[in-house]
Write an enzyme that holds these catalytic residues in place. Structure first.
Site, PDB file in Angstrom:
ATOM      1  N   GLU A  90       0.839  -1.199   0.000  1.00 39.25           N
ATOM      2  CA  GLU A  90       0.000   0.000   0.000  1.00 39.25           C
ATOM      3  C   GLU A  90       0.879   1.257   0.000  1.00 39.25           C
ATOM      4  O   GLU A  90       1.847   1.334   0.778  1.00 39.25           O
ATOM      5  CB  GLU A  90      -0.901   0.000   1.237  1.00 39.25           C
ATOM      6  CG  GLU A  90      -1.862   1.173   1.294  1.00 39.25           C
ATOM      7  CD  GLU A  90      -2.716   1.187   2.552  1.00 39.25           C
ATOM      8  OE1 GLU A  90      -2.366   0.485   3.525  1.00 39.25           O
ATOM      9  OE2 GLU A  90      -3.729   1.904   2.563  1.00 39.25           O
TER      10      GLU A  90
ATOM     11  N   CYS B 211      -5.834  -2.733   2.245  1.00 39.89           N
ATOM     12  CA  CYS B 211      -5.608  -2.620   3.678  1.00 39.89           C
ATOM     13  C   CYS B 211      -6.834  -2.785   4.573  1.00 39.89           C
ATOM     14  O   CYS B 211      -7.357  -3.880   4.692  1.00 39.89           O
ATOM     15  CB  CYS B 211      -4.882  -1.306   4.001  1.00 39.89           C
ATOM     16  SG  CYS B 211      -4.068  -1.427   5.587  1.00 39.89           S
TER      17      CYS B 211
ATOM     18  N   LYS C 242      -9.469   2.559  -2.567  1.00 41.62           N
ATOM     19  CA  LYS C 242      -9.689   1.924  -1.263  1.00 41.62           C
ATOM     20  C   LYS C 242     -11.115   2.190  -0.772  1.00 41.62           C
ATOM     21  O   LYS C 242     -11.535   3.327  -0.629  1.00 41.62           O
ATOM     22  CB  LYS C 242      -8.672   2.487  -0.272  1.00 41.62           C
ATOM     23  CG  LYS C 242      -8.664   1.851   1.113  1.00 41.62           C
ATOM     24  CD  LYS C 242      -7.457   2.375   1.911  1.00 41.62           C
ATOM     25  CE  LYS C 242      -7.351   1.721   3.279  1.00 41.62           C
ATOM     26  NZ  LYS C 242      -6.134   2.182   4.004  1.00 41.62           N
TER      27      LYS C 242
END
Ligand code: BAL
Length: 416
Positions: free
Chosen positions: A143, A255, A218
């Site tokens: 990430e 994540c 994300k």
């Protein structure tokens, strides 16, 4: 095949301190067990911890000497394992070689931003070359790989690391994707030049011809501990895209999205065969969860998962607090690496080191996804209708949970 023996003996009196981020000098729990259990006991412990693939322990695969030479010259580890599937009558195996790269930043966070970015690119270039030399078909980086994970600071100067989807880091990787005929997933801080230059936490998917296949932003943004990412970017607006690559269908769950089972489900519903989880997370917060969530997602959705976490401790110039009454501090704590693959049959690879840069490679026969779907029937037995109507009700302002207060006791005094 590991290039470092990973078996750091515990530090005795007078010896230099154990490496920061190690487990008493060991790179990982797996290495600790390997060094302290008899081979028979270690085999049993591995079976319980890593599961079995096609009824046997995962086999390590040997890699070209060039790969080992690069790893040694540039001080990173390489491990490689194989996930098999049962032989089928009507389909040939669909084996894809997949790679994950974990790394620390290359210069202090006080260095000039251009120098920080350049140094990280120079650091991972030999790791990408090692993946290419090993014949990796799909490679995923960690990430926000181009920068320190500065979102704890709430300082807006770190937004200068943001770049357009077709910016510097993508151009850097496009050359390597073409050179090695390799798909590369590149999680960066995106500057959305078409929408007011706002910022997103984005994965750019680069095809094996160097073309940009697409992006994913994300979906879930944390507000936990020092992860003040919501100061910088909003929840993503790209849904759950699955990218048709030359080697298979891939998704990217970035994540914090790994804590949301419906996020994983959506990539599965869209047909993903491999979902990458490029992350940046620290021990005190999430390490007990790390080996569970991705593995469970692989099991529940009958696909492979590649989990990547950065390594190292990144110290920032200005201290900050977590808003929890604890003293101010200047770092997140230790990013514990531990990148690994999980398979739909509940098997998984050992993890890479908790503190060293590393490349994890896996051959995976994607036929295993459908074989496990047929075996366990999770898609068939999922009863999505039940859950979708419950969720639709839950979203209504007048929702009330189904419990005894809502459903009065029956005559027999039994709760419904
Ligand atoms: N980047 C968020 C930290 C976590 O979810 O573990």
């Amino acid at each position: 095949m590991a290039t470092s023996n990973g078996k750091q003996p515990p530090q005795g009196e007078g010896e230099e301190a154990a490496p920061a981020g190690s487990i008493g000098g060991y790179e990982s729990l797996h290495r600790l067990l390997e060094s302290n259990l008899s081979p028979e006991l270690f085999k049993e412990a591995s079976r319980l911890l890593l599961g079995l693939n096609c009824g046997r322990a995962l086999e390590a695969i040997s890699l070209p000497e060039a790969t080992s030479a690069l790893a040694k010259a540039h001080n990173f580890d390489v491990q490689a394992f194989r996930f098999d599937a049962d032989k089928e009558y009507l389909r040939q195996p669909r084996v894809v070689r997949v790679g994950l790269i974990q790394n620390s930043i290359a210069t202090p966070t006080t260095s000039h931003f251009a120098e920080q970015k350049k140094a990280i690119m120079e650091k991972i270039k030999p790791m990408i070359d090692a993946a290419g030399d090993s014949g990796v078909n799909i490679l995923c980086l960690q990430e926000a790989w181009t920068m320190p994970f500065a979102f704890c600071t709430r300082e807006k100067r770190w937004c200068e690391f943001a770049e357009p989807v077709d910016g510097e880091s993508t151009q850097f990787l496009q050359q390597l994707a073409k050179k090695y005929n390799m798909v590369i997933v590149s999680p960066i801080l995106e500057r959305d030049v078409n929408h007011g230059e706002i910022i997103w936490n984005t994965a750019v998917v680069i095809g094996n011809h160097g073309n940009i296949i697409g992006i994913h932003r994300k979906n879930h943004i944390p507000r936990v501990g020092d992860f003040n990412e919501s100061t910088y970017y909003m929840e993503g607006n790209t849904g759950h895209p699955v990218f048709e690559t030359a080697y298979g269908k891939i998704g990217v769950n970035i994540c914090y999205g790994r804590h949301h089972p419906l996020n994983w489900l959506a990539f599965g519903i869209n047909g993903a065969e491999i979902v990458f989880n490029p992350s940046a997370t620290v021990g005190e917060l999430s390490e007990p969860m790390w080996p569970i969530e991705a593995r469970n997602a692989a099991i529940a959705n009958s696909y492979f998962v590649g989990s990547i976490n950065r390594v190292g401790t990144e110290v920032f110039p200005n201290p900050f607090t977590s808003g929890d009454g604890k003293p101010q501090h200047a770092d997140f704590g230790h990013f514990y690496g531990s990148s690994h693959f999980s398979a739909p049959d509940a098997s998984c690879t050992p993890s890479l080191s908790r503190y060293r840069d590393g490349l994890m490679i896996s051959d995976m026969d994607l036929n295993l996804c459908r074989q496990i779907k047929d075996k366990w029937g999770f898609r068939m037995t999922a009863r999505y209708d039940t859950y979708s109507s419950l969720l639709a009700k839950y979203l209504q302002p007048d929702f009330k949970p189904q419990n005894s207060e809502v459903y009065p006791k029956s005559q027999a005094g039994v709760d419904f």
